[in-house]
Design a protein around this motif. Structure first.
Motif, PDB file in Angstrom:
ATOM      1  N   SER A 123       1.776  -8.572   0.830  1.00  0.00           N
ATOM      2  CA  SER A 123       2.183  -7.823   1.613  1.00  0.00           C
ATOM      3  C   SER A 123       1.846  -8.133   3.091  1.00  0.00           C
ATOM      4  CB  SER A 123       1.341  -6.375   1.398  1.00  0.00           C
ATOM      5  OG  SER A 123       0.002  -6.532   1.940  1.00  0.00           O
ATOM      6  N   LYS A 127      -3.344  -1.632   3.687  1.00  0.00           N
ATOM      7  CA  LYS A 127      -3.655  -0.230   2.911  1.00  0.00           C
ATOM      8  C   LYS A 127      -4.903  -0.359   2.320  1.00  0.00           C
ATOM      9  CE  LYS A 127       1.197   0.923   2.149  1.00  0.00           C
ATOM     10  NZ  LYS A 127       1.310   2.355   2.990  1.00  0.00           N
ATOM     11  N   SER A 132      -2.394   0.620  -1.930  1.00  0.00           N
ATOM     12  CA  SER A 132      -1.907  -0.590  -2.567  1.00  0.00           C
ATOM     13  C   SER A 132      -1.432  -0.551  -3.833  1.00  0.00           C
ATOM     14  CB  SER A 132      -3.098  -1.791  -2.499  1.00  0.00           C
ATOM     15  OG  SER A 132      -3.201  -1.942  -1.022  1.00  0.00           O
ATOM     16  N   TRP A 219      -2.497  -6.713   0.312  1.00  0.00           N
ATOM     17  CA  TRP A 219      -2.557  -6.629  -1.220  1.00  0.00           C
ATOM     18  C   TRP A 219      -1.405  -7.525  -1.778  1.00  0.00           C
ATOM     19  CZ3 TRP A 219      -0.403  -2.955   1.693  1.00  0.00           C
ATOM     20  CH2 TRP A 219       0.765  -2.504   1.709  1.00  0.00           C
TER      21      TRP A 219
END
Length: 228
Positions: A123, A127, A132, A219
Motif C-alpha cells: 500500500s 491504516k 488493512s 500494509w
C-alpha cells in the motif's frame, strides 16, 4: 259384387307394384359410402408417403450444414488457442523471460508484484491493522502470511524503506502469535516479537516487530497468482 272384387285386385296390384318400384332406389347407398372410405384411405397413404419423402430430403439437406458447424467449431478452437498463445507471448515472455509460448506462466493483476506462487500489493497509504485486513478482503486477498525463510528474505528486501502490517497478531488469551489463517507462528521462521499491554499486531521493515494494532501504517496484501 264382381265389380268390388275386381277393384280390390287392382288396388292391391297397384300397391304391390309401387312398393317394388321404390325399394331398388334405396340399395345403392351402401356401395357409395364404401367408395368414399377407400378414397380417404388412399389419400392418407399418399400423404404419409409424401411426409416420409420430405423428411428424407430435409435430412439430406441438413447433413452438409452439420459438417459446416463442426468445421466452424474446430476453427473457433484454433482461434482460441492462437489467442492464448499470443497472450502468453506478450505477457509471460515480457515479464518472465520465457522462451516457450506453449508452457503456462504465472501472472498477477496490474500493480501487483509476482514472486513464486504469490502476488503482493504494497500500500501507499496508512491504516490500522483491522482496516488493512478489510482493504485486502475487498480486493479478494488477505494480509501477508509468510510461509518460509525464502519468502521472509524476499519481503525483507522490499520493505527497507517503510513498515508494513502483516497478517500476524497476538492472541492475548493464550499469549501466542497467530496468523490470520489460524495457524500458530513457527518460531524457527523468526522469534516471537515482544509486546506490551493492549492489542498488538506484527509489522515488518527488514525484520518483524510488534506494533499496537490501532496504529496506522502501510500494509501488504497477498493473493495466489493466476496460471495463464
Amino acid at each position: 259384387m264382381a265389380e268390388d272384387i275386381l277393384y280390390a285386385d287392382i288396388k292391391f296390384t297397384s300397391q304391390t307394384g309401387s312398393s317394388s318400384l321404390h325399394s331398388p332406389s334405396q340399395q345403392p347407398a351402401a356401395p357409395q359410402h364404401s367408395r368414399w372410405i377407400q378414397i380417404a384411405l388412399w389419400a392418407a397413404c399418399i400423404g404419409n408417403v409424401i411426409l416420409v419423402i420430405a423428411v428424407i430430403v430435409l435430412a439430406l439437406q441438413l447433413e452438409p450444414e452439420k459438417e459446416k458447424i463442426l468445421l466452424n467449431h474446430g476453427g473457433c478452437n484454433a482461434s482460441i488457442d492462437k489467442f492464448w498463445g499470443s497472450l502468453r507471448h506478450s505477457i509471460c515472455n515480457q515479464n518472465q523471460n520465457r522462451s516457450s509460448d506453449n508452457s503456462p506462466c504465472k501472472v498477477c493483476p496490474v500493480q501487483w508484484q509476482l514472486h513464486r506462487d504469490k502476488c503482493y500489493s504494497l500500500s501507499d497509504y496508512v491504516k490500522t491493522w483491522d482496516e488493512s485486513q478489510h482493504d485486502c478482503s475487498t480486493r479478494d486477498s488477505q494480509l501477508l502470511v509468510i510461509q518460509d525463510k525464502e519468502e521472509l528474505d524476499f519481503i525483507e528486501s522490499i520493505t527497507k524503506n517503510s513498515k508494513y502490517w502483516i497478517g500476524l497478531s497476538v492472541l492475548k488469551s493464550k499469549k501466542k502469535w497467530i496468523w490470520i489463517t489460524g495457524s500458530q507462528l513457527d518460531q524457527s521462521l523468526f522469534p516471537e516479537p515482544d509486546y506490551g499491554e493492549g492489542n498488538y499486531c506484527a509489522a515488518i521493515k527488514e525484520s518483524v516487530s510488534s506494533e499496537p494494532c490501532n496504529r496506522e501504517i502501510q500494509w501488504i496484501c497477498q493473493k495466489d497468482s493466476l496460471l495463464l
